[in-house]
Design a protein around this motif. Sequence first.
Motif, PDB file in Angstrom:
ATOM      1  N   UNK A 163       0.891  -1.170   0.000  1.00  0.00           N
ATOM      2  CA  UNK A 163       0.000   0.000   0.000  1.00  0.00           C
ATOM      3  C   UNK A 163       0.923   1.212   0.000  1.00  0.00           C
ATOM      4  N   UNK A 164       1.059   1.807  -1.173  1.00  0.00           N
ATOM      5  CA  UNK A 164       2.076   2.809  -1.435  1.00  0.00           C
ATOM      6  C   UNK A 164       2.128   3.915  -0.370  1.00  0.00           C
ATOM      7  N   UNK A 165       0.955   4.521  -0.102  1.00  0.00           N
ATOM      8  CA  UNK A 165       0.937   5.659   0.830  1.00  0.00           C
ATOM      9  C   UNK A 165       1.321   5.225   2.234  1.00  0.00           C
ATOM     10  N   UNK A 166       0.836   4.043   2.629  1.00  0.00           N
ATOM     11  CA  UNK A 166       1.154   3.546   3.971  1.00  0.00           C
ATOM     12  C   UNK A 166       2.655   3.271   4.074  1.00  0.00           C
ATOM     13  N   UNK A 167       3.222   2.643   3.048  1.00  0.00           N
ATOM     14  CA  UNK A 167       4.665   2.338   3.069  1.00  0.00           C
ATOM     15  C   UNK A 167       5.485   3.616   3.180  1.00  0.00           C
ATOM     16  N   UNK A 168       5.098   4.629   2.406  1.00  0.00           N
ATOM     17  CA  UNK A 168       5.831   5.904   2.449  1.00  0.00           C
ATOM     18  C   UNK A 168       5.701   6.537   3.834  1.00  0.00           C
ATOM     19  N   UNK A 169       4.508   6.429   4.416  1.00  0.00           N
ATOM     20  CA  UNK A 169       4.285   7.022   5.740  1.00  0.00           C
ATOM     21  C   UNK A 169       5.163   6.332   6.787  1.00  0.00           C
ATOM     22  N   UNK A 170       5.143   4.990   6.793  1.00  0.00           N
ATOM     23  CA  UNK A 170       5.927   4.268   7.818  1.00  0.00           C
ATOM     24  C   UNK A 170       7.413   4.545   7.617  1.00  0.00           C
ATOM     25  N   UNK A 171       7.829   4.585   6.344  1.00  0.00           N
ATOM     26  CA  UNK A 171       9.237   4.886   6.054  1.00  0.00           C
ATOM     27  C   UNK A 171       9.614   6.261   6.611  1.00  0.00           C
TER      28      UNK A 171
END
Length: 386
Positions: A182-190
């Motif tokens: 989930x692109x947005x979630x991955x970017x957020x956690x990163x």
Amino acid sequence: MGKSSKDKRDAYYRLAKEEGWRARSAYKLLQIDEEFNLFEGVTRVVDLCAAPGSWSQVLSRVLIKGETFGRAGWEQKQEATRRQVLGLNKEEKEGQEEKEQSAAPAVQQPKPRENVRIVAIDLQPMSPLEGVTTMRADITHPSTIPLMLKALDPETYDPDSPSSSSPVDLVISDGAPDVTGLHDLDIYVQSQLLWAALNLALCVLKPGGKFVAKIFRGKDVDLLFAQLKIVFKRVRVAKPRSSRASSIEAFVVCEDFCPPEGFKASLEKPLGAGTQLPTDTTVAKEEKKVSRTVRADGAIELDFGTDDEDEDDMEEGGKRWIAPFLACGDLSAYDSDATYKLPKDRVSLDPVQPPTAPPYRRALEMRKIAGGAYGKTKGRAVKETA
Ligand code: SAM
């Protein structure tokens, strides 16, 4: 996908096994060092999100064993290639080679450094490495800071006065969450990992220190760059050749830590998307004219220059800022997006250090019990529900 096909599709995966690195990420750090001379004068380092440990391996080999990679190593490699070429045309170049040899710099001997301290932290356990103190901890948790300070100075650490510990020269972080897709979630956690790494760095870096961290070039990355620019004199984004061009991954390289006067890192009020440093107008005047230079080694350097008259580089009172982008790594290095043909009789090697306790182990076990990705019942494939 088998080991062999991955060897073909990923030159750095294969090379890492051949050259004894625990992960292909080692080449990313080596190529960043090639460009930025990261380890010059460095003796105290914190490696965040370090498992399985290829970045710590690089640190151990450069600082503890005194091996040469990076820019110096690259120059040596160039010299060796040049000599080889001269050697091929020996008759024609007779005399010249001798002259060249006497003028050539001697091959450097390993020079181990003194009083080196390397602390590596990860959620996952890590196999030991020479000269590296490993800690299993969560970098987003405040309790990790005192543990890290104690690991840096076990003899002198005073819990009542933690800031008395000697500061570090370099903090590196290759933190990556388990990607969900989930692109947005991955970017957020990163980005949360990155802010955590930065907050740790602010607590331990000495003036002039460096910070290198993995970023995903997402929508609001310019907010982060603007914050970094307040506490570091130079902030640039590096894309090593070993990092796939198709990936949004890059590395922010911050040099010359110079916090504004009176600045004190606070874990009670850590920096993040919500809490930001007040803008110092003196740092808001960077960048504008972009000039592009192709250097002798083929690398492309984008220079954004400085224009004192342009003060609107940072929008909204200096909250956003675009950092200069630098492609790094020798152009003759493998292209991480290319597939290479391998000799037929080539034997695929096992990874140097498989993860000690990978988070996906349970999933693999469950899949094995179920007889594959899809469990088989009476000859009919049924989707696994566990
Ligand atoms: N630099 C490493 C190397 O060269 O071997 C590879 C790092 S790997 C790409 C990313 C690591 O981030 C994983 O080992 C993962 O456990 C770690 N990580 C993710 N979240 C973390 C957290 N909150 N605290 C500590 N480590 C974390």
